[in-house]
Design a protein around this motif. Structure first.
Motif, PDB file in Angstrom:
ATOM      1  N   GLN A   1       0.839  -1.203   0.000  1.00  0.00           N
ATOM      2  CA  GLN A   1       0.000   0.000   0.000  1.00  0.00           C
ATOM      3  C   GLN A   1       0.878   1.259   0.000  1.00  0.00           C
ATOM      4  N   ILE A   2       1.958   1.200   0.796  1.00  0.00           N
ATOM      5  CA  ILE A   2       2.873   2.345   0.818  1.00  0.00           C
ATOM      6  C   ILE A   2       3.650   2.416  -0.496  1.00  0.00           C
TER       7      ILE A   2
ATOM      8  N   VAL B   1       2.767   1.607  -3.447  1.00  0.00           N
ATOM      9  CA  VAL B   1       1.956   2.179  -4.512  1.00  0.00           C
ATOM     10  C   VAL B   1       2.010   3.706  -4.472  1.00  0.00           C
ATOM     11  N   ALA B   2       2.162   4.252  -3.255  1.00  0.00           N
ATOM     12  CA  ALA B   2       2.080   5.701  -3.095  1.00  0.00           C
ATOM     13  C   ALA B   2       3.407   6.410  -3.344  1.00  0.00           C
ATOM     14  N   ILE B   3       4.503   5.655  -3.516  1.00  0.00           N
ATOM     15  CA  ILE B   3       5.813   6.301  -3.640  1.00  0.00           C
ATOM     16  C   ILE B   3       6.106   6.676  -5.091  1.00  0.00           C
ATOM     17  N   PRO B   4       6.385   7.941  -5.375  1.00  0.00           N
ATOM     18  CA  PRO B   4       6.762   8.315  -6.742  1.00  0.00           C
ATOM     19  C   PRO B   4       8.130   7.712  -7.071  1.00  0.00           C
TER      20      PRO B   4
ATOM     21  N   ARG C   1      -0.617  -6.506  -5.590  1.00  0.00           N
ATOM     22  CA  ARG C   1      -1.996  -6.391  -5.095  1.00  0.00           C
ATOM     23  C   ARG C   1      -2.984  -6.980  -6.100  1.00  0.00           C
TER      24      ARG C   1
END
Lengths: 314, 540, 290
Positions: free
Chosen positions: A137-138, A140-143, A198
């Protein structure tokens, strides 16, 4: 099989054709005259006209498009306005960095994400599953470019394990080159791997709820065997779809990541070309990247038929 | 000594109690019918024996299978039992097979797993088994994929998988519910023969008393997770000592009362009455899927030149198996599908011409009730809006009048006007079917097309809905085109019947005449195949 | 059908709220998203420091009590920069979602309703747009008009169109054969009316979930574009541009690269959690047993 394959092939070709028209038209409506740009502000009107003629810029649009696309097919991409070398040469030299980078990250992405997704699905509801999904989940959020900066700081600045950037070329053998591409590939692949893991997990969980899984269990197959022999192949269909889309993100990602690591790839080339208004280079590189996305999606479509017999009959 | 002995089995899923004190025994070679309506817990009883229960299940009591305590056995022990000593056949043949593996692989897999046979040996045994279940390898090579087979053929493959190793116990969970009646009869025959020839015990789970009556030695009747009645099959079904068993048996044979005589075509013609619906030489076709780039095969003719009349107040049955064209015919009458040729005149209006105004005018008098009480309502709308939907065709009505009509329609189907403010999910399956009928009634139509309106309902609910349909016909003089695959329902409600096969009518006439003295071989096959409790008991 | 999350039947607002508050993803996601939105709103009225003022003497200070996240190479307060930068990220991503929904949903619904050549045309259009990653579109648009935040909006917005078209089409296609749609057709309603009355209300939850996902992806894409100089231009602060400026100075002042990155991660994480939570709440498969 052949009918499905032929159909996908035709659709792919049509998409490629329309995409080429789009790229060509965009470059057409660009302000500025390439001939004048090449010769500089002080050039005489006659010289500009002469060069326009020489470059074929005075011909009708349709002819120029046909000439351009015809050239593409036989590998003649024209000459760069600023470097005065054949664009093909320029592109080939840069692609020798970008292509291995894209392939390496695609490999890394698949090798990491699919096993992790299967593992999480097999242990659905366990602490290991929860932890994996929290990390993803983290992820996915990292550019990717920020992740790249952190990796550089950690491995190159702090630990001094790998070079912080630059590319030694392939002349010294594959190892120095691969070493330089390793961090960029990790930076590109891991955030995408978070997404794919995921997707793999939820595809596996969906498939594990199907009736035929119960039939397989009723045969006496242990859970692990059901997972490998019955669930995996069915779950691959949605996974392949996402993988195809992710290739487009990887292509876009390479362009950005090359800037973080100062890699002399197509991404750097395209930005240099934009600032120098070297349109023919921009045009060629964009077309090349778009074509590669279309081709990868075609491969994905064709591999559906290998996974799913229902498509072979169609 | 019983092969399978279930004692005081209890099951809860989550915190919800599912099964209470279920006790059953099956002797070797015996056929036990486990009967119950939906939600009675019969399938979960079977899954308990397989120990393939959903997550969060907690069991109590004991299940003894040939000396092994199943509820306490290790998973490895269960894997050894499943497929080898206990085989299972499921309800949905369309989804029970893995779509990406060949049928040969799927049959051979269990054989290899349990016997350690080589690939070639297992394939040879799989081929023998295919032969035995009626799929000769010459016509159905092992390399076929499930999607290349029909539903009945797939169910044969599932049976082949379950019986490949001659299990001592075969569990069949509603094995024929998803199939057409003639296929159902064939599959039941196959199961009966296999069980006898290999001396397997069979636990047959079904909702259909007609099916168990012809198959089972003993019967257990379940409701809400409990066994209510059990005993030898024939006395149990004949004497019907338990009130619930009696209710089930009576509901499945229920015939609604008809006020007034049936309306028969020949009488109506003799009186020179004008039909409400006149269908002549109707042809409906679909374009076939393109093959190759430019080649397009001739279109598929779903309805091939049929003619019939429906008189006002008449109940016309349309029977036939899935894919015979009956739903296409219904869609065409409703103006949802343009016919390729033929005429279709409803109440003096020509619908086939594609004239929008005629279709709109006809639709005010023409309504439909669907099979699925769950899919036929928009879950986001309230009952008032759902039932009022057909009033869209009458913009002249004011708001108050629309509300009034909805209230009256709800009352006509046995619901109350106060239900108008509810959402469809607040109703049970049977009540939703009442809602669907209310929606059809709100425009006071002359003809209602009922497409399998009771086939998704339990028998007791089915009887109530049939009574309602019959009552509405008598009260409002509505004509029905009643589409069904269930001959007992057709016989109970309808006046005339059209038997459809491959887009054509093979036989037609008054219901009793056609079903008692079928003249066409297909009708004969159909009536012989239909499970019938009384007939089975008479033969026993 | 079963792989689509259609709207759960409406229940009382109170029950929904109770279920929502029990859903951890939803609550965390909503809290983070609300916080980010609040920060963006507050930045219009107040920031700790004025970022148009460049106190060069204060440059590249590490985090301290007076500058929570430290200062940048012009001595500007990074916390204030991040506050103002959030406006840009949110605006670009939100408008891009609006473009994608506004064009994509009608296209997808029309394709599902009409079928035939229109459906084929919409699908092929999707194929073509999918072949142009947002970054390539941005490069081409920038080549024409020069860099700017508007280019980022257009490029990301164009990429969102086929995404929403696909979701709307898949949802609508699964609904069209349903019996309640047939009932509406028998009642004489046309395709457009049926789409508005029956299709849209039932695919709203699908679109909402996809909307939060595209919003999150939009924030990431905008950061990428402004990092390579194709997005918002200085002096307008943007998170991506701040990271670009930080890159060359990372040896001396690693905090420059840390905080804008955290801002992106937290915002995207919040939106993704919100999307996951919404999906759980609106998926009828999970609350069918009632």
């Amino acid at each position: 099989m052949t009918r499905y394959a032929l159909n996908r092939l035709l659709v792919g070709l049509a998409t490629l054709l329309v995409a080429s028209v789009i790229v060509f038209s965009v470059m057409e409506i660009l302000p500025g005259d390439p001939a004048r740009l090449m010769l500089g502000i002080n050039a005489t009107e006659d010289a500009v006209v002469a060069l326009r003629q020489q470059m074929g810029l005075d011909q009708p649009v349709v002819l120029r498009y046909l000439h351009w696309i015809g050239g593409m097919v036989v590998g003649d991409l024209g000459r760069s306005y600023t470097y005065s070398v054949p664009v093909l040469e320029l592109v080939a030299e840069r692609a020798a960095v970008s292509l291995p980078l894209a392939i390496l990250s695609l490999l890394l992405l698949t090798v990491v994400a699919i096993p992790v997704g299967i593992f999480a699905a097999a242990r659905r509801g366990s602490a290991a599953d929860a932890a994996t999904m929290a990390v993803s989940q983290i992820g996915v959020a990292i550019p990717n470019f920020w992740f790249a900066l952190l990796l550089v700081y950690l491995f190159a600045v702090w630990l001094r394990l790998v070079p912080a950037g630059g590319f030694p070329g392939w002349s010294a053998g594959p190892w120095p080159g691969l070493k330089a591409l390793l961090l960029p590939a990790v930076a590109l692949a891991l955030p995408q791997a978070a997404i794919l893991s995921r997707v793999t997990r939820s595809a596996m969980i969906d498939v594990l709820g199907e009736d035929y899984i119960r039939t397989a269990r009723a045969k006496g197959l242990p859970r692990a065997q059901v997972l490998w022999r019955h669930a995996l192949r069915n779950a691959l269909i949605p996974v392949l779809t996402i993988l195809g889309l992710q290739f487009a993100y990887l292509i876009a990602g390479t362009i950005i990541i090359e800037n973080v690591f100062y890699l002399p790839g197509l991404g750097r080339l395209i930005f240099q070309a934009i600032t120098q208004r070297d349109l023919i280079v921009v045009e060629s590189v964009v077309m090349l990247l778009v074509a590669s996305v279309i081709i990868v999606n075609l491969i994905v479509d064709l591999s559906y038929a290998i996974v799913d017999p229902r498509l072979r009959a169609a | 000594m019983a092969l399978l002995a279930i004692r005081d089995l209890g099951l809860t899923i989550g915190r919800q109690p599912i099964l209470k004190d279920v006790s059953l025994a099956i002797e070797p070679g015996e056929v036990l019918g486990l009967v119950g309506e939906s939600g009675s817990g019969k399938s979960l009883t079977a899954l308990s024996v397989m120990r393939l229960l959903p997550h969060g299940s907690v069991t109590s009591g004991s299940i003894d299978f040939a000396g092994t305590e199943i509820l306490a056995a290790s998973e490895a022990r269960m894997c050894a039992l499943r497929g080898d000593d206990i085989g299972m056949v499921f309800q949905e043949p369309m989804t029970a097979l893995n779509p990406v593996k060949t049928i040969g692989e799927q049959i051979a897999e269990g054989i290899r797993l349990h016997t350690g046979a080589s690939r070639a040996e297992a394939a040879a045994r799989a081929a023998q088994m295919m032969e035995r279940v009626g799929l000769p390898v010459a016509d159905f090579p092992l390399s076929r994929f499930p999607h290349q087979l029909s539903g009945g053929q797939r169910q044969r493959v599932v049976i082949a998988i379950a019986c490949a190793l001659n299990p001592r116990l075969l569990i069949a969970d509603e094995p024929t519910t998803a199939l057409d009646v003639t296929i159902q009869a064939q599959i039941l025959d196959l199961l009966r023969d296999l069980v006898r020839e290999r001396s397997m015990a069979l636990l047959l789970i079904t909702h259909d008393l007609g099916v168990v009556a012809g198959m089972a030695d003993r019967i257990a009747v379940m409701r809400s997770g409990e066994i209510l009645d059990h005993g030898p099959a024939v006395p149990l079904l004949r004497q019907r000592r338990h009130p619930y068993t009696r209710r089930l048996a009576e509901a499945s044979a229920h015939v609604p009362t008809r006020r007034g005589a049936p309306i028969l075509d020949r009488a109506a013609r003799a009186e020179a009455r004008r039909p409400l619906l006149e269908v002549r030489e109707l042809v409906v076709q679909y374009p076939a899927a393109r093959r190759g780039l430019f080649r397009r095969p001739p279109p598929f003719r779903a309805v091939r030149g049929v003619s019939f009349d429906i008189y006002s107040g008449q109940t016309m049955a349309l029977v036939g198996e899935s894919g015979c064209g009956k739903s296409t015919l219904a869609r065409t009458i409703l103006g949802l599908q343009r016919p390729a040729s033929g005429t279709l005149v409803f109440d003096g209006l020509d619908i086939a011409s594609g004239d929008g105004q005629a279709i709109a005018a006809a639709r005010r008098e023409l309504q439909i009730v669907f099979q699925d009480p769950y899919g036929s309502f928009n879950p986001r709308h309230r009952v008032e809006r759902l039932v009022a939907e057909p009033l869209f065709l009458r913009p002249e009505l004011g708001r108050a009048e629309k509300q009034e009509r909805v209230a009256r329609a709800l009352e006509a189907v046995g619901l109350s006007a106060g239900d108008a403010a509810k959402y469809p999910h607040e109703f049970s399956g049977g009540q939703r079917q009442r809602l669907a009928i209310a929606r059809a009634l709100v425009n006071r139509p002359k003809l209602i097309i009922a497409d399998e309106p009771v086939s998704a309902l339990d028998v007791s609910i089915r009887a109530q809905i049939l009574d309602l349909l019959s009552d509405l016909r008598d009260r409002f003089g509505i004509a029905y085109l009643f589409i069904s695959h269930d001959l007992s329902v057709v016989r109970a409600l309808c006046d005339e019947v059209l038997v459809m096969r491959q887009g054509e009518f093979v036989e037609r006439g008054p219901v009793d005449e056609v079903f008692d003295r079928p003249s066409h071989p297909y009708t004969r096959e159909l009536t012989a195949a239909a499970p019938d409790l009384e007939r089975a008991l008479a033969q026993a | 059908m079963s792989d689509l999350a259609f709207a759960a039947p409406p229940t009382g607002a109170a029950t929904f709220l109770r279920r929502a508050l029990r859903n951890r993803s939803f609550v965390t996601g909503l809290a983070i998203t609300a916080l980010v939105a609040l920060v963006a709103l507050v930045s219009f009225f107040w920031t700790p420091y004025d970022i148009t003022h460049l106190p060069v003497a204060e440059r590249m200070k590490p985090p301290s009590a007076s500058n929570l996240f430290g200062t940048d190479h012009f001595g500007r307060d990074i916390f204030s920069m991040i506050m103002i930068g959030s406006r840009n990220s949110i605006a670009v991503a939100l408008i891009a979602v609006g473009i994608g929904m506004g064009i994509g949903v009608p296209l997808g619904c029309a394709a599902a309703a009409r079928g035939g050549w229109l459906d084929e045309a919409v699908m092929r259009f999707n194929d073509i747009v999918f072949a142009f990653p947002a970054l390539l579109s941005a490069i081409m648009i920038t080549a024409i008009f020069g860099p700017g935040a508007v280019n980022a909006i257009i490029a990301i917005g164009i990429f969102n169109i086929p995404v929403f078209a696909r979701v709307a089409r898949a949802g609508a296609l699964a609904l069209w054969p349903r019996e309640f749609i047939m009932a509406a057709r028998v009642a004489g309603k046309g395709a457009a009316r049926i789409t508005v009355e029956h299709i849209l209300p039932n695919i709203v939850s699908l679109l909402l979930v996809q909307g939060t996902i595209q919003f999150a992806l939009g924030i990431l894409a905008e950061a990428g574009l402004s990092y390579v100089g194709l997005g918002a231009q200085p002096p307008m602060p943007s998170w991506g541009r701040m990271l670009f400026d930080a890159q060359t100075r990372m040896m001396v002042a690693p905090h420059l690269a840390l905080f804008p990155g955290f801002a992106i991660v937290i915002t995207v994480l919040g939106l993704n959690l919100l999307g996951d939570g919404l999906r759980d709440l609106l998926d009828p498969r999970l609350n069918r047993e009632r």
